[in-house]
Structures are given as C-alpha cells and as structure tokens.
Design an enzyme around this catalytic site. Sequence first.
Site, PDB file in Angstrom:
ATOM      1  N   MET A  30       0.956  -1.151  -0.040  1.00  0.00           N
ATOM      2  CA  MET A  30       0.085  -0.019  -0.070  1.00  0.00           C
ATOM      3  C   MET A  30       0.960   1.388   0.094  1.00  0.00           C
ATOM      4  O   MET A  30       0.480   2.516   0.340  1.00  0.00           O
ATOM      5  CB  MET A  30      -0.839   0.083   0.987  1.00  0.00           C
ATOM      6  CG  MET A  30      -2.013  -1.096   1.187  1.00  0.00           C
ATOM      7  SD  MET A  30      -3.269  -0.745   2.203  1.00  0.00           S
ATOM      8  CE  MET A  30      -2.834  -0.877   3.913  1.00  0.00           C
ATOM      9  N   GLY A  31       2.097   1.216  -0.273  1.00  0.00           N
ATOM     10  CA  GLY A  31       2.987   2.417  -0.575  1.00  0.00           C
ATOM     11  C   GLY A  31       3.592   2.568   0.794  1.00  0.00           C
ATOM     12  O   GLY A  31       3.553   1.921   1.640  1.00  0.00           O
ATOM     13  N   HIS A  34       9.368   0.831   2.991  1.00  0.00           N
ATOM     14  CA  HIS A  34      10.587   1.108   3.864  1.00  0.00           C
ATOM     15  C   HIS A  34      11.348  -0.435   3.547  1.00  0.00           C
ATOM     16  O   HIS A  34      10.895  -1.032   2.662  1.00  0.00           O
ATOM     17  CB  HIS A  34      10.000   0.880   5.340  1.00  0.00           C
ATOM     18  CG  HIS A  34       9.151  -0.231   5.610  1.00  0.00           C
ATOM     19  ND1 HIS A  34       9.149  -1.420   5.880  1.00  0.00           N
ATOM     20  CD2 HIS A  34       7.716   0.125   5.906  1.00  0.00           C
ATOM     21  CE1 HIS A  34       8.204  -1.943   6.032  1.00  0.00           C
ATOM     22  NE2 HIS A  34       7.180  -1.373   6.223  1.00  0.00           N
ATOM     23  N   HIS A  37       9.753  -3.794   3.120  1.00  0.00           N
ATOM     24  CA  HIS A  37       8.947  -4.044   1.571  1.00  0.00           C
ATOM     25  C   HIS A  37      10.023  -4.170   0.700  1.00  0.00           C
ATOM     26  O   HIS A  37      10.138  -5.158  -0.249  1.00  0.00           O
ATOM     27  CB  HIS A  37       8.343  -2.702   0.999  1.00  0.00           C
ATOM     28  CG  HIS A  37       7.153  -2.410   1.790  1.00  0.00           C
ATOM     29  ND1 HIS A  37       6.987  -1.182   2.827  1.00  0.00           N
ATOM     30  CD2 HIS A  37       5.858  -2.979   2.048  1.00  0.00           C
ATOM     31  CE1 HIS A  37       5.822  -1.037   3.321  1.00  0.00           C
ATOM     32  NE2 HIS A  37       5.166  -1.922   2.931  1.00  0.00           N
ATOM     33  N   GLN A  61     -10.107  -2.659   3.343  1.00  0.00           N
ATOM     34  CA  GLN A  61      -9.427  -3.274   4.422  1.00  0.00           C
ATOM     35  C   GLN A  61      -9.389  -2.398   5.472  1.00  0.00           C
ATOM     36  O   GLN A  61      -8.886  -2.967   6.690  1.00  0.00           O
ATOM     37  CB  GLN A  61      -8.337  -3.813   4.089  1.00  0.00           C
ATOM     38  CG  GLN A  61      -6.922  -3.034   3.565  1.00  0.00           C
ATOM     39  CD  GLN A  61      -6.000  -3.519   3.269  1.00  0.00           C
ATOM     40  OE1 GLN A  61      -5.932  -4.221   1.901  1.00  0.00           O
ATOM     41  NE2 GLN A  61      -4.806  -3.932   3.994  1.00  0.00           N
ATOM     42  N   GLY A 148       5.163 -10.081   4.225  1.00  0.00           N
ATOM     43  CA  GLY A 148       5.869 -10.160   5.527  1.00  0.00           C
ATOM     44  C   GLY A 148       5.060 -10.881   6.488  1.00  0.00           C
ATOM     45  O   GLY A 148       3.886 -10.599   6.614  1.00  0.00           O
ATOM     46  N   GLN A 154      -2.461 -12.250   8.260  1.00  0.00           N
ATOM     47  CA  GLN A 154      -2.858 -12.074   6.763  1.00  0.00           C
ATOM     48  C   GLN A 154      -2.200 -13.043   5.937  1.00  0.00           C
ATOM     49  O   GLN A 154      -2.819 -13.448   4.766  1.00  0.00           O
ATOM     50  CB  GLN A 154      -2.261 -10.870   6.601  1.00  0.00           C
ATOM     51  CG  GLN A 154      -2.541 -10.369   5.042  1.00  0.00           C
ATOM     52  CD  GLN A 154      -2.078  -8.935   4.869  1.00  0.00           C
ATOM     53  OE1 GLN A 154      -2.614  -8.034   5.176  1.00  0.00           O
ATOM     54  NE2 GLN A 154      -0.697  -8.728   4.541  1.00  0.00           N
ATOM     55  N   ARG A 188       3.434   2.622   9.158  1.00  0.00           N
ATOM     56  CA  ARG A 188       2.690   3.295  10.247  1.00  0.00           C
ATOM     57  C   ARG A 188       3.737   4.035  11.106  1.00  0.00           C
ATOM     58  O   ARG A 188       3.725   5.196  11.684  1.00  0.00           O
ATOM     59  CB  ARG A 188       1.808   2.501  10.873  1.00  0.00           C
ATOM     60  CG  ARG A 188       0.550   2.132  10.313  1.00  0.00           C
ATOM     61  CD  ARG A 188      -0.312   1.282  11.089  1.00  0.00           C
ATOM     62  NE  ARG A 188      -1.153   0.402  10.182  1.00  0.00           N
ATOM     63  CZ  ARG A 188      -2.448   0.750  10.024  1.00  0.00           C
ATOM     64  NH1 ARG A 188      -2.650   1.998  10.584  1.00  0.00           N
ATOM     65  NH2 ARG A 188      -3.155   0.013   9.193  1.00  0.00           N
TER      66      ARG A 188
END
Length: 281
Positions: A30-31, A34, A37, A61, A148, A154, A188
């Site tokens: 979702m961009g 870091h 990713h 979501q 990840g 998930q 976040r």
Amino acid sequence: MKVCRTKKEMQSVVQNAQANNQSIGFVATMGALHSGHLALVERSASDNDITVVSVYVNPTQFNNPEDLEKYPRTLERDIDYLQSAGCDVVFTPTDDDMYPEGKKSKSYPFGSLATKMEGEFRPGHFDGVGTVVQKLFEIIEPNNAYFGEKDYQQVLVVRKMAELEGLDVNVVGCPIEREANGLAKSSRNERLTDEQMEKGSIIYKSLLMARDLKEKGKTVEEIEKAVKETFNQQEMFDLEYFNIANTKTMELLNGTIDVPARAFIAVFAGNVRLIDNISLN
C-alpha cells in the site's frame, strides 16, 4: 522499470512474460515503502524472472475511515525506492480500476483464521484483504507472491483465499524486518514521534519476554498477565490485545502450550496502531 497505471497495461506485461516463459514474482503493497518492503522485493527478484510490485491503498480493508485517510501516500518516493531494489514493474491502479462496481468486499469462509485478533478488532479487514489480493492475483497471475510475517495472520488468510478460489500461486511468508531497537518496520511508523519510535522497543521486548516465559514452562494465562503488567507500568502505549495462538489455525490457546504457537500483540501509540508477533517455538 516499467510503471503500469491501468489494469490493461498490467495485463499486457503479464501476457508478454508468459509468452516468453518468464516466472513472475509479486509483492502487494500500500506504498509508504520501507526496507521491510524492499527485502520482499529483493527476495522476489532473486527467485523470479520478473518482479511486479503493486502500490495501492485498498479502501475495503480499513474499518476506520480516519486510518484510511491518514495512511501515508508517497508514490514518487516509492517508485524511486523500487527502481533501486530490483523491481521490474510497478502497478499503480486507481479505485475505479480495482472496484469498477463499487468499493465492496467479497465474503470468504476463512473460519478460525480470521475471527480472532485482527479479525476481531478490525471487522471486515480480512475480507477486504482477500478481495483486493484476489483481484491483484487475477490481474498479475504471479507464480510466487511475497508477504511479510509482521502480518502473519494475513499470510495465512491470503493462502486460504488462494486455495478457496483455486488460484495457482505460491504464497511465501518472509521474516519481519526490524528497527535497531526491535520495533517492527511499518509504514505506520512514519506517524510516530521520535520518542514513540525510541520507546516502541517495549513491544518487541514484551514478545521476547513471552517467549522466555514459555520456555520456562509458564502457562498462557501467566504469560498474558506478565505482558499486561508490563504495559500497565507505562503511559505511552495502550495494549489493545496480547494473545497466544496456534501457528497453523489461529485458534487462541490457554493453559500449557504444547502445540506450535505464536504470540500476537496490537498496541496504540496515541492514535497510531502497531502490530507484531513472534514464534514461541
């Protein structure tokens, strides 16, 4: 590196790769990228002929509209990062491309995988994840997809969705990338203050404590009590949940831990929600 901004462009790239018998690796993001990713991208690049990364903030979501609104969007920076990490194709679709019939989720029979922890505290979250990942899998048709393990629950949900929908893709879970103080890397984290970043080490330390207590033969209840007391003794972070669950089924455990298990935690730093987990085996 090619940037595909529409579903049609992306499908053209996929058809060309398939015609040349090239394997496709995929990383859904979702961009606000870091190094966590980028580790997924580098793993994909080492395993596959072509690596595709999607950058799309999926509205279905988010059970909290404010969280969706505040989610960091840094597309140009993300594209620069991806170019240096071995990405071949970036897919940046619009809401209209992904949800032409309106922003609604499918409902999946995920069972116990999605009813506890994140499923309990974020209603509809996993249906939203399943919906968008299914759409992306169907557009990109990857051989391998990398996620990840910070979002361990998930990973299991995505595997289950692929199985339910008959999608031929290998879903690979990759280790959590951490800051020097142990805080799990997350988009976040950009919303944390310097002090919150520094003291956020308490999250990982509480998980390490849980593993140590498990090795000493403590019960689930004893471990949960110790973690809760740790957070009760400070004011900067609010514990939303701490649970110990069966690694394969996500069923919550109690008493003596005698099956493969993981500890899961969700914490608020102000209005920023952070999650983490660790294997207890």
